[in-house]
Design an enzyme around this catalytic site. Structure first.
Site, PDB file in Angstrom:
ATOM      1  CE  LYS A 128     -16.111   5.950  14.772  1.00 19.11           C
ATOM      2  NZ  LYS A 128     -16.982   5.221  13.886  1.00 19.11           N
ATOM      3  CB  THR A 188      -2.330  16.017  16.550  1.00 15.57           C
ATOM      4  OG1 THR A 188      -3.609  16.024  17.449  1.00 15.57           O
ATOM      5  CG2 THR A 188      -1.540  17.105  17.334  1.00 15.57           C
ATOM      6  N   GLY A 241      -4.879   6.660  14.393  1.00 14.15           N
ATOM      7  CA  GLY A 241      -3.648   6.215  13.913  1.00 14.15           C
ATOM      8  C   GLY A 241      -3.461   5.510  12.965  1.00 14.15           C
ATOM      9  CD  GLU A 242      -2.975   1.439  14.254  1.00 12.37           C
ATOM     10  OE1 GLU A 242      -2.104   0.857  14.722  1.00 12.37           O
ATOM     11  OE2 GLU A 242      -3.974   2.144  14.810  1.00 12.37           O
ATOM     12  N   GLY A 264       7.319   5.035  16.497  1.00  6.06           N
ATOM     13  CA  GLY A 264       7.113   3.701  17.070  1.00  6.06           C
ATOM     14  C   GLY A 264       6.435   2.913  16.116  1.00  6.06           C
TER      15      GLY A 264
END
Length: 685
Positions: free
Chosen positions: A646, A579, A649-650, A228
């Site tokens: 925290k 992950t 992903g970014e 996405g």
């Protein structure tokens, strides 16, 4: 304990074997197929849609346009109001939709539709001299559009050195492996949508608003998503078109955008222009930071990239000013793309800090350490777990930064020039409202349901690990349905913290209920629903990191090769080490891609994106990536979120492009301030 370990993905085998079913693959009887017709002018009005040739094919069931499409309720996001008006705001906007019994017939029918326009002049170039620039009231996410403290002009006047530079990033597009895909049908007044999105509950709310029905009457199913990066955060125009076709025909309708469609019917990242003025004393202390950020949105919807948001947080100064300006261009409305605002903003800030270090004859690492703030520079709030200094110093030690010769352009072996650079990384930590349900069965089994979505991040597995540890037994984990309740999107590095907080609360409450029953489960089972809540105000919460990059540049051709990119990150305690590492590495790869390749080129004459496929929109491939290392520091910060970690992903993408650009300058002596770093920009000096 399973939480924190590197457990393999629960659905990994299904995906490898092709058994995992994605939105377009959901089997339905008597399906129809939808193909959008795109506008061929950059601005104007549809005068006529001639569908006669398309309708002559018996396989074509109907052709929808603004004259016969169902009426939708006005929405907050104007892009979703598909076929509600003859107005054309950009080339590629949906102006009609062909519905047929096969995808081939739908595509051929779309080519047969003739659309006539009253064309108007278009404007597609981001120009700081444009008199039509706006000062938006707030950014995406509710942040104020502008911020100021102290006296920036006085701070610049008092500085020993003033740096005044402009940095630009081009428009970019997400390009997930799976394009936007939808299978939709109506059952009376109930809408069912199997959709490739980043949040089924948010999608259900969006569809419900458009169709003026409660979100409880919309079931959005998002079992698997092929990526996405922000492209699928809200219902896309294509998904809306599929629900309209299903409404009109009374049959299930499938739509899957082509790669070319994704550049105009799915959002991308705005081009940005950041002017930085940094004032500093000779010892490196910042006397002023001035960030003027320009970005664009479409004529029909205001979306403002958060380009200056990271500047509020990074470095200590008494005088800080951030201004966001907005241009209205005849281009698709940009939306969030991995680390919105922070990715382009930190390229500019970290490039400027590198230039300032050279102007002051200081080590770029020392300059950053000298301006480490005690509290958040903008809000004055204390930090909750700011470990940037740790990331910088640990990274410098691992990288061997102390042995670096700071002189640019002097390390050459054969035709290759060698250089190193660094940049910091930051992204906010969020925890949003989510709902989860935990259930115990008389046979001793447990299940947990939450409206989460796994877009390839491993969220399904991480949530299973959390629930299994809390209940002391393996659970069945159910995600990807709006009927599981309120839940935020997979975006903003907030998904796992938010969903995980709800799962933790639900499992904890169920365990307490079981204890109250003496451990016995009633014949009809026990079920508990609980929520997570937003983080309380009063503290500045972020994940931090540091990138160290080594490059070589061909002195003859200007070709850049990244030989090593080391990232050191502090993001609390991950639920799944494997992950989490994959997320960091993936972000770093996108950062390299941003630095060296990615740009969506606009043709001012035609008003269109020219390179609208993967043959021309270049992304990093295996040949571009060497020596990537991601290390996570052990800084639990348990008070940050209910799950202790925290968002990550970014974090990996932020600052990575600046580290590459700074290393290229160190190798060549050429400062590239406009991404991507192309051969022409390097050789043109």
């Amino acid at each position: 304990m399973t939480a924190g370990t590197g457990l393999s993905r629960l659905e990994g085998r299904e995906k490898v074997m092709g058994a995992a079913r994605y939105a377009y693959e959901h089997p339905v009887e008597d399906a129809l197929y939808v193909w959008p017709v795109a506008a061929t002018v950059g601005s104007g009005t549809v005068v006529e849609v001639d569908a006669a040739a398309a309708l002559a094919d018996p396989a074509v069931v109907t052709v929808l346009d603004h004259t016969n499409a169902p009426r939708l309720r006005p929405a907050q996001i104007a892009d979703q109001l598909v076929l509600q008006s003859p107005a054309v705001a950009w080339r590629g906007q949906i102006v009609a939709g062909v519905v047929a019994t096969t995808p081939e017939a739908a595509r051929e029918g779309a080519e047969q539709v003739v659309v006539r326009y009253a064309e108007r002049p278009h404007h597609v170039v981001l120009d700081p001299a444009d008199p039509a620039l706006e000062l938006p009231g707030e950014l995406f996410g509710g942040q104020p559009g502008s911020f100021a403290k102290g006296d920036v002009d006085a701070g610049l006047a008092a500085a020993d050195v003033v740096l005044d530079r402009v940095y630009t990033t081009p428009a970019q597009h997400h390009n997930p492996m799976e394009t936007v895909a939808t299978t939709a049908w109506w059952s009376g007044e109930r809408l069912v949508v199997h959709d490739s999105n980043q949040g089924p509950w948010i999608a259900a709310v969006g569809f419900g608003q458009l169709w003026d029905i409660p979100p409880e009457q919309v079931e959005v199913v998002t079992e698997h998503v092929g990526g996405g990066f922000g492209a699928k955060v809200r219902p896309t125009p294509g998904a809306v078109l599929a629900t309209m076709a299903a409404r009109v025909t009374g049959r299930p309708c499938k739509l899957m955008l082509t790669r070319q469609h994704m550049f105009t019917m799915s959002p991308g990242r705005s081009a940005t222009r950041s002017r930085f003025r940094l004032g500093a004393r000779r010892d490196g202390t910042l006397t002023a930071v001035d960030h003027d950020a320009l970005q664009y949105s479409s004529p029909i919807h205001e979306f403002v990239e958060q380009t200056g948001l990271a500047t509020r947080t990074m470095y200590a100064t008494d005088n800080l000013r951030i201004i966001h300006r907005l241009a209205r261009l005849n281009l698709p409305t940009p939306r969030v793309m991995r680390a919105p605002g922070h990715t382009p903003g930190m390229f500019a800030l970290e490039s400027a800090m590198d230039e300032l270090a050279y102007a002051l004859d200081l080590d770029p690492l020392a300059l950053r350490l000298a301006n480490e703030p005690a509290v958040d520079p903008a809000s004055g709030e204390p930090f909750a777990g700011r470990h940037l200094v740790d990331c910088l110093t640990v990274g410098a030690d691992r990288f061997g930064w102390a042995a670096r010769d700071p002189t640019p352009g002097v390390r050459r072996h054969g035709r290759w020039l060698f250089g190193t650079g660094l940049a910091a990384s930051v992204y906010p930590a969020y925890q949003r409202v989510a709902t989860a349900t935990a259930r115990a069965e008389p046979d001793g089994s447990f299940s947990v349901s939450v409206g989460a979505v796994d877009i390839g991040t491993g969220a399904r597995t991480a949530l299973w690990q959390l629930a299994t540890d809390l209940l002391g037994s393996p659970v069945e984990i159910h995600i990807g349905r709006s009927s599981y309740g309120n839940a935020p999107v997979a975006g903003g590095s907030s998904g796992t913290a938010s969903w995980g907080g709800a799962v933790r609360n639900a499992c904890t409450a169920l365990r307490e209920r079981l204890a109250g029953h003496g451990g016995a489960v009633p014949a009809d089972g026990l079920e508990v629903t609980a929520e997570s809540t937003p983080l309380p105000p009063g503290r500045s919460r972020h994940s931090f990191g540091a990138h160290f990059c080594a490059v070589r540049v061909d002195a003859d051709t200007g070709q850049v090769r990244v030989d090593r990119l080391l990232g050191v990150f502090a993001h609390g305690r991950p639920l799944n080490a494997r992950t989490a590492h994959s997320q960091l590495i993936g972000g770093m790869v996108m950062g390299v891609s941003m630095a060296l390749h990615e740009q969506t080129v606009v043709d001012p004459r035609l008003g269109m994106f020219v390179n609208h496929d993967l043959a021309q929109y270049h992304v990093a491939t295996n040949a571009d990536i060497h020596g990537l290392e991601a290390h996570s520091l052990e800084r639990p910060d348990d008070d940050i979120t209910l799950v202790g970690g925290k968002g990550i992903g970014e974090l990996g993408i932020v600052g990575a492009a600046a580290a590459v650009a700074n290393a290229v300058h160190h190798a060549t002596g050429v400062r590239v301030r406009d991404l991507p770093i192309t051969l022409e920009r390097l050789r043109g000096g």
